[in-house]
Design a protein around this motif. Structure first.
Motif, PDB file in Angstrom:
ATOM      1  N   UNK A   1     -17.299  -1.217 104.651  1.00 20.02           N
ATOM      2  CA  UNK A   1     -17.621  -0.146 105.597  1.00 20.02           C
ATOM      3  C   UNK A   1     -19.074   0.315 105.463  1.00 20.02           C
ATOM      4  N   UNK A   2     -19.639   0.169 104.273  1.00 18.44           N
ATOM      5  CA  UNK A   2     -21.059   0.479 104.112  1.00 18.44           C
ATOM      6  C   UNK A   2     -21.916  -0.523 104.867  1.00 18.44           C
ATOM      7  N   UNK A   3     -21.461  -1.771 104.945  1.00 15.83           N
ATOM      8  CA  UNK A   3     -22.210  -2.790 105.675  1.00 15.83           C
ATOM      9  C   UNK A   3     -22.298  -2.424 107.151  1.00 15.83           C
ATOM     10  N   UNK A   4     -21.212  -1.858 107.682  1.00 13.29           N
ATOM     11  CA  UNK A   4     -21.234  -1.410 109.085  1.00 13.29           C
ATOM     12  C   UNK A   4     -22.344  -0.376 109.282  1.00 13.29           C
ATOM     13  N   UNK A   5     -22.439   0.565 108.342  1.00 11.48           N
ATOM     14  CA  UNK A   5     -23.487   1.589 108.422  1.00 11.48           C
ATOM     15  C   UNK A   5     -24.861   0.946 108.275  1.00 11.48           C
ATOM     16  N   UNK A   6     -25.008   0.018 107.323  1.00 11.51           N
ATOM     17  CA  UNK A   6     -26.287  -0.668 107.127  1.00 11.51           C
ATOM     18  C   UNK A   6     -26.712  -1.415 108.388  1.00 11.51           C
ATOM     19  N   UNK A   7     -25.732  -1.977 109.096  1.00 14.61           N
ATOM     20  CA  UNK A   7     -26.017  -2.786 110.281  1.00 14.61           C
ATOM     21  C   UNK A   7     -26.570  -1.966 111.441  1.00 14.61           C
ATOM     22  N   UNK A   8     -26.466  -0.634 111.350  1.00 11.44           N
ATOM     23  CA  UNK A   8     -27.052   0.207 112.403  1.00 11.44           C
ATOM     24  C   UNK A   8     -28.576   0.168 112.354  1.00 11.44           C
ATOM     25  N   UNK A   9     -29.102  -0.141 111.169  1.00  8.80           N
ATOM     26  CA  UNK A   9     -30.550  -0.147 111.014  1.00  8.80           C
ATOM     27  C   UNK A   9     -31.151   1.242 111.026  1.00  8.80           C
ATOM     28  N   UNK A  10     -30.302   2.257 110.882  1.00  7.22           N
ATOM     29  CA  UNK A  10     -30.760   3.643 110.926  1.00  7.22           C
ATOM     30  C   UNK A  10     -30.730   4.226 109.514  1.00  7.22           C
ATOM     31  N   UNK A  11     -31.896   4.464 108.894  1.00  4.84           N
ATOM     32  CA  UNK A  11     -31.924   4.944 107.505  1.00  4.84           C
ATOM     33  C   UNK A  11     -31.325   6.336 107.340  1.00  4.84           C
ATOM     34  N   UNK A  12     -31.405   7.183 108.374  1.00  8.33           N
ATOM     35  CA  UNK A  12     -30.844   8.532 108.253  1.00  8.33           C
ATOM     36  C   UNK A  12     -29.323   8.482 108.207  1.00  8.33           C
ATOM     37  N   UNK A  13     -28.717   7.608 109.001  1.00  4.95           N
ATOM     38  CA  UNK A  13     -27.264   7.447 108.959  1.00  4.95           C
ATOM     39  C   UNK A  13     -26.824   6.952 107.588  1.00  4.95           C
ATOM     40  N   UNK A  14     -27.580   6.011 107.040  1.00  6.95           N
ATOM     41  CA  UNK A  14     -27.248   5.501 105.702  1.00  6.95           C
ATOM     42  C   UNK A  14     -27.372   6.611 104.667  1.00  6.95           C
TER      43      UNK A  14
END
Length: 202
Positions: A111-124
């Motif tokens: 599920x962290x990979x999904x967040x990483x795949x957004x390319x958005x550092x603030x979301x991460x």
């Protein structure tokens, strides 16, 4: 002076200042790294959940909104490396020799990979530490009710949907998985209530 020294100790303990000795030394404001901020958020979140300030329902609602949003962005922005990492986690999860604990860690990484795949550092920055703090707790709480085959199937479907840039399909399967988690947490809560009741009656 004692008040200032105590204040500086508190700031240093919070990793907000650094001390340097020598002629040009002194106490300086420290620029925190993203990793340090993640750790602070993760530790604080863990303390709040353990003290009862945060409950599962709050976490579930926030995760539902955040991760479905991330899923849509990931479908648009994912790179081959993200798909490869997700596939590797699916391989770990489908292995029957994978322990409950290792399955839990793999689930968090997926599920962290999904967040990483957004390319958005603030979301991460916002979401990763919350996953790190809470998801393992909930995963280990529901392991009695977890259907590992179903989770692997859902993860594979999400992987395929992201590979095809199909945001609607990815979100649909993700919501299905989050609904499963919500139901399993309810069962785990009822099991603990009955267990505690039986212990008390004895």
């Amino acid at each position: 002076r004692p008040t200032i020294r105590e204040a500086l100790k508190i700031l240093a303990a919070r990793n907000l200042t650094r001390s340097q000795r020598g002629p040009s030394g002194g106490t300086f404001v420290k620029k925190p790294t993203q990793e340090e901020v993640r750790e602070i958020i993760s530790n604080t979140t863990t303390m709040l959940i353990n003290s009862g300030e945060l409950d599962f329902q709050s976490f579930h609602e926030a995760r539902y909104e955040f991760e479905t949003f991330c899923c849509r962005l990931a479908a648009e922005r994912r790179k081959p490396v993200h798909l490869e990492k997700m596939k590797a986690e699916c391989e770990i999860q489908k292995d029957p020799t994978t322990s409950h604990e290792d399955f839990c860690h793999s689930d968090v990484r997926f599920h962290r990979i999904i967040v990483d795949a957004t390319g958005n550092p603030l979301l991460r920055l916002i979401i990763d530490p919350v996953f790190d703090a809470l998801q393992p707790i909930f995963n280990m709480a529901i392991y009695r009710y977890r259907d590992r085959d179903r989770i692997v199937s859902q993860h594979r479907q999400i992987h395929a949907a992201l590979e095809n840039h199909d945001a609607d399909k990815a979100v649909k399967v993700l919501i299905e998985q989050l609904d499963d988690l919500h139901e399993q947490m309810h069962k785990a809560h009822e099991w603990r209530k009955n267990r505690d009741k039986n212990i008390f009656n004895k």
